[in-house]
Design an enzyme around this catalytic site. Structure first.
Site, PDB file in Angstrom:
ATOM      1  N   ARG A  17      47.441  39.516  34.805  1.00 56.66           N
ATOM      2  CA  ARG A  17      47.857  40.695  35.442  1.00 56.66           C
ATOM      3  C   ARG A  17      47.599  40.676  37.056  1.00 56.66           C
ATOM      4  NH1 ARG A  17      43.044  44.505  32.809  1.00 56.66           N
ATOM      5  NH2 ARG A  17      41.267  43.654  34.075  1.00 56.66           N
ATOM      6  N   GLY A  18      47.528  41.648  37.709  1.00 56.40           N
ATOM      7  CA  GLY A  18      47.079  41.958  39.059  1.00 56.40           C
ATOM      8  C   GLY A  18      47.883  40.628  39.851  1.00 56.40           C
ATOM      9  N   ASP A  76      39.574  29.969  29.086  1.00 59.85           N
ATOM     10  CA  ASP A  76      38.510  30.470  30.088  1.00 59.85           C
ATOM     11  C   ASP A  76      38.251  29.159  30.942  1.00 59.85           C
ATOM     12  OD1 ASP A  76      36.114  30.825  31.198  1.00 59.85           O
ATOM     13  OD2 ASP A  76      35.161  31.718  29.269  1.00 59.85           O
ATOM     14  N   TYR A 169      29.505  37.980  44.397  1.00 60.37           N
ATOM     15  CA  TYR A 169      30.825  37.881  44.590  1.00 60.37           C
ATOM     16  C   TYR A 169      31.279  37.227  45.915  1.00 60.37           C
ATOM     17  CZ  TYR A 169      35.847  39.117  45.180  1.00 60.37           C
ATOM     18  OH  TYR A 169      37.192  39.099  45.643  1.00 60.37           O
TER      19      TYR A 169
END
Length: 188
Positions: A17-18, A76, A169
């Protein structure tokens, strides 16, 4: 629309997504076949729902609607063996690799003093180590093919300057900028 990627194969992480989905669809519109990787789960430390297998299936549907081939892998990127296996399978099935977009990432917002050890580790492992694994699995393929290629690492403005409430982040995205520069100097 230009068709800059006809006959090319692109691998995209965080593809469900995104931005990742957007990369897959645009590359398909321009002629690329897609190797789409996504974890399809919610991470322990994020405050939002993660992507699902249904999200990844929708990305594949959108790519195929453009007349291109697409291979989904629930992987992952923190698991190097799984990434390597997906790369090998995708390259064998689609006939090579030309574009790598290491886009998978997570973000959490916390005051620095409130970042838990688990949150720090998960953010660094997904955003930085996962990207390292992606490159470690794909760069040798690009070199061995001898036909060049493109590598894109998704960073952020937080990778260029420190932003409040995003220390984990921001640290991971600053590291990606350094990784990108180092790899470019070696294999560019």
């Amino acid at each position: 629309m230009q068709k800059r990627f006809v006959g090319k194969v692109a691998l995209v992480t965080g593809a469900a997504r995104g931005q990742g989905r957007g990369h897959c669809v645009r590359l398909a519109q321009e002629g690329a076949d897609i190797i789409a990787l996504d974890v399809c789960k919610t991470f322990t430390t994020t405050g939002y729902d993660g992507p699902t297998v249904s999200d990844l299936d929708e990305t594949i549907r959108l790519v195929e609607a453009e007349g291109r081939r697409a291979l989904p892998f629930v992987v992952d990127t923190r698991d190097f063996e799984a990434v390597s296996g997906a790369v090998a399978s995708g390259v064998e099935t689609l006939g090579g690799l030309d574009v790598v977009i290491a886009n998978a990432g997570i973000c959490t917002g916390s005051r620095f003093v409130d970042i838990s050890l688990e949150q720090w580790k998960e953010t660094i492992d997904v955003n930085l180590t996962g990207t390292f694994h992606t490159l470690k699995a794909t760069v040798p393929v690009l070199i061995a093919q001898g036909r060049g290629g493109s590598i894109v690492l998704t960073s952020s403005v937080a990778g260029l300057r420190g932003l409040p409430f995003l220390a984990d982040y921001s640290a991971s995205k600053h590291a990606l900028v350094g990784l990108a520069r180092s790899v470019a100097n070696e294999v560019g």
